[in-house]
Scaffold this motif. Sequence first.
Motif, PDB file in Angstrom:
ATOM      1  N   VAL A 123       0.851  -1.197   0.000  1.00 33.88           N
ATOM      2  CA  VAL A 123       0.000   0.000   0.000  1.00 33.88           C
ATOM      3  C   VAL A 123       0.879   1.236   0.000  1.00 33.88           C
ATOM      4  CG1 VAL A 123      -1.604   1.364   1.415  1.00 33.88           C
ATOM      5  CG2 VAL A 123      -1.938  -1.109   1.194  1.00 33.88           C
ATOM      6  N   VAL A 124       0.483   2.240  -0.786  1.00 36.03           N
ATOM      7  CA  VAL A 124       1.125   3.558  -0.762  1.00 36.03           C
ATOM      8  C   VAL A 124       0.080   4.592  -0.381  1.00 36.03           C
ATOM      9  CG1 VAL A 124       2.306   5.340  -2.094  1.00 36.03           C
ATOM     10  CG2 VAL A 124       2.824   2.923  -2.516  1.00 36.03           C
ATOM     11  N   ILE A 125       0.410   5.448   0.567  1.00 40.27           N
ATOM     12  CA  ILE A 125      -0.417   6.612   0.897  1.00 40.27           C
ATOM     13  C   ILE A 125       0.333   7.827   0.393  1.00 40.27           C
ATOM     14  CG2 ILE A 125      -1.492   7.947   2.731  1.00 40.27           C
ATOM     15  CD1 ILE A 125      -1.697   5.407   4.373  1.00 40.27           C
ATOM     16  N   LEU A 126      -0.220   8.494  -0.618  1.00 38.47           N
ATOM     17  CA  LEU A 126       0.506   9.513  -1.389  1.00 38.47           C
ATOM     18  C   LEU A 126      -0.238  10.838  -1.396  1.00 38.47           C
ATOM     19  CD1 LEU A 126       2.670  10.363  -3.554  1.00 38.47           C
ATOM     20  CD2 LEU A 126       1.105   9.412  -5.270  1.00 38.47           C
ATOM     21  N   SER A 127       0.438  11.900  -0.984  1.00 40.33           N
ATOM     22  CA  SER A 127      -0.129  13.238  -1.121  1.00 40.33           C
ATOM     23  C   SER A 127      -0.281  13.588  -2.596  1.00 40.33           C
ATOM     24  CB  SER A 127       0.774  14.270  -0.444  1.00 40.33           C
ATOM     25  OG  SER A 127       0.382  15.580  -0.801  1.00 40.33           O
ATOM     26  N   ASP A 147       2.191   7.491 -11.533  1.00 46.85           N
ATOM     27  CA  ASP A 147       2.326   6.764 -12.801  1.00 46.85           C
ATOM     28  C   ASP A 147       3.486   5.768 -12.751  1.00 46.85           C
ATOM     29  OD1 ASP A 147       0.181   8.036 -13.940  1.00 46.85           O
ATOM     30  OD2 ASP A 147       1.380   9.597 -14.915  1.00 46.85           O
ATOM     31  N   LYS A 148       4.610   6.196 -12.182  1.00 39.35           N
ATOM     32  CA  LYS A 148       5.770   5.318 -12.098  1.00 39.35           C
ATOM     33  C   LYS A 148       5.491   4.118 -11.197  1.00 39.35           C
ATOM     34  CE  LYS A 148       8.770   7.490 -14.702  1.00 39.35           C
ATOM     35  NZ  LYS A 148       9.331   6.865 -15.926  1.00 39.35           N
ATOM     36  N   MET A 149       4.815   4.351 -10.078  1.00 40.76           N
ATOM     37  CA  MET A 149       4.505   3.257  -9.161  1.00 40.76           C
ATOM     38  C   MET A 149       3.537   2.259  -9.783  1.00 40.76           C
ATOM     39  SD  MET A 149       4.116   5.192  -5.473  1.00 40.76           S
ATOM     40  CE  MET A 149       5.532   5.840  -4.590  1.00 40.76           C
ATOM     41  N   LEU A 150       2.520   2.763 -10.446  1.00 40.22           N
ATOM     42  CA  LEU A 150       1.529   1.877 -11.052  1.00 40.22           C
ATOM     43  C   LEU A 150       2.134   1.022 -12.157  1.00 40.22           C
ATOM     44  CD1 LEU A 150      -1.504   4.327 -11.199  1.00 40.22           C
ATOM     45  CD2 LEU A 150      -1.341   2.274  -9.783  1.00 40.22           C
ATOM     46  N   LYS A 180       4.700  -1.768 -10.423  1.00 51.60           N
ATOM     47  CA  LYS A 180       4.174  -2.905  -9.655  1.00 51.60           C
ATOM     48  C   LYS A 180       2.690  -3.069  -9.919  1.00 51.60           C
ATOM     49  CE  LYS A 180       3.955  -5.186  -5.191  1.00 51.60           C
ATOM     50  NZ  LYS A 180       4.433  -5.223  -3.787  1.00 51.60           N
ATOM     51  N   VAL A 181       2.345  -4.138 -10.588  1.00 54.84           N
ATOM     52  CA  VAL A 181       0.946  -4.452 -10.849  1.00 54.84           C
ATOM     53  C   VAL A 181       0.248  -4.784  -9.529  1.00 54.84           C
ATOM     54  CG1 VAL A 181      -0.621  -6.044 -12.002  1.00 54.84           C
ATOM     55  CG2 VAL A 181       1.469  -5.306 -13.144  1.00 54.84           C
ATOM     56  N   GLY A 182      -0.920  -4.197  -9.319  1.00 55.94           N
ATOM     57  CA  GLY A 182      -1.701  -4.499  -8.128  1.00 55.94           C
ATOM     58  C   GLY A 182      -1.398  -3.640  -6.923  1.00 55.94           C
ATOM     59  N   ILE A 183      -0.436  -2.705  -7.037  1.00 53.89           N
ATOM     60  CA  ILE A 183      -0.162  -1.829  -5.907  1.00 53.89           C
ATOM     61  C   ILE A 183      -1.390  -0.971  -5.622  1.00 53.89           C
ATOM     62  CG2 ILE A 183       0.833   0.005  -7.344  1.00 53.89           C
ATOM     63  CD1 ILE A 183       2.003  -1.012  -3.813  1.00 53.89           C
ATOM     64  N   ARG A 184      -1.729  -0.810  -4.355  1.00 53.31           N
ATOM     65  CA  ARG A 184      -2.871   0.013  -3.961  1.00 53.31           C
ATOM     66  C   ARG A 184      -2.355   1.377  -3.521  1.00 53.31           C
ATOM     67  NH1 ARG A 184      -4.376  -5.235  -1.857  1.00 53.31           N
ATOM     68  NH2 ARG A 184      -6.476  -5.848  -2.512  1.00 53.31           N
ATOM     69  N   ILE A 185      -2.794   2.413  -4.211  1.00 55.75           N
ATOM     70  CA  ILE A 185      -2.367   3.771  -3.885  1.00 55.75           C
ATOM     71  C   ILE A 185      -3.559   4.550  -3.353  1.00 55.75           C
ATOM     72  CG2 ILE A 185      -1.424   5.938  -4.766  1.00 55.75           C
ATOM     73  CD1 ILE A 185       0.092   4.367  -6.852  1.00 55.75           C
ATOM     74  N   PHE A 186      -3.400   5.099  -2.141  1.00 53.16           N
ATOM     75  CA  PHE A 186      -4.414   5.952  -1.540  1.00 53.16           C
ATOM     76  C   PHE A 186      -3.923   7.395  -1.628  1.00 53.16           C
ATOM     77  CE2 PHE A 186      -5.096   1.836   0.354  1.00 53.16           C
ATOM     78  CZ  PHE A 186      -6.481   1.705   0.377  1.00 53.16           C
ATOM     79  N   LEU A 190      -7.059   5.437  -7.934  1.00 48.60           N
ATOM     80  CA  LEU A 190      -6.843   5.367  -6.493  1.00 48.60           C
ATOM     81  C   LEU A 190      -7.592   4.188  -5.894  1.00 48.60           C
ATOM     82  CD1 LEU A 190      -7.245   9.121  -5.486  1.00 48.60           C
ATOM     83  CD2 LEU A 190      -5.106   7.858  -5.805  1.00 48.60           C
ATOM     84  N   ALA A 191      -6.993   3.551  -4.921  1.00 49.28           N
ATOM     85  CA  ALA A 191      -7.698   2.524  -4.166  1.00 49.28           C
ATOM     86  C   ALA A 191      -8.850   3.180  -3.422  1.00 49.28           C
ATOM     87  CB  ALA A 191      -6.740   1.861  -3.181  1.00 49.28           C
ATOM     88  N   GLY A 192     -10.024   2.629  -3.548  1.00 49.27           N
ATOM     89  CA  GLY A 192     -11.200   3.240  -2.942  1.00 49.27           C
ATOM     90  C   GLY A 192     -11.898   4.236  -3.826  1.00 49.27           C
TER      91      GLY A 192
END
Length: 226
Positions: free
Chosen positions: A155-159, A172-175, A178-184, A201-203
């Motif tokens: 999980v990433v929590i990103l401003s 964009d780079k994170m997505l 890594k496939v399936g990474i959840r970014i909030f 975004l996750a959620g």
Amino acid sequence: MADPGKRLFYIIRWMKYQNPSFQFAEMIPTQGGRYVPKPPMVYSSLSIIFMTLKRNYSGDAAVILTLGLTEEEKREVTRLMAGMSRVELLRHLPRPIGKKADGTPYRVFMVDADFENLKAIKQEIAREHFEILGLARNADAALDFFLSNRAHIDVVILSLGLPENGSLFVMDKMLSAKVGIRIFGLAPKGMPIAPDRLAQLAGREAIPIPLDREALMRVMGKALSG
């Protein structure tokens, strides 16, 4: 929590080396009606825990509190309790949102230029059993850490307000890395966010800043409950 005269025990499901184990101990009453847990013993099965209860506490009325058991394990507890007339179940507590179905924690990386935001969110998610792997204050540090540790990050929590559109670049780079990474995403209330970004975004919504604990738990719980 438990009636006077009854001993209170807890069972917590834990994962280690891909196999479940169970932490078991007594809760000791203190002044003011509160309880303090004794350090747990770790057992490989629920049946061994109930053998321990029967051997060591057969003469005592007992209540059991469980945390994080699967539905199958809950049924096993019910079956084992049937053979012990002086043991009753208090309740099964729901799994904290920071734990996966197998009992292991979601591992979190957090990114925000505002340290107070990071501190507040870290405090809240730690209570839900998330494991915080790292913090970053800018886009370059965030990307360096993520790319070096992506295999361990769930999980990433990103401003969404990093300077110079750094948030969108990092997302964009994170997505893509890594496939399936959840970014909030974190965003001030009223900040416009493009629909295609919300969809990433996750959620499917941003967590408002200043921090709203109820919104934080609702958005993360919705995205991680599956």
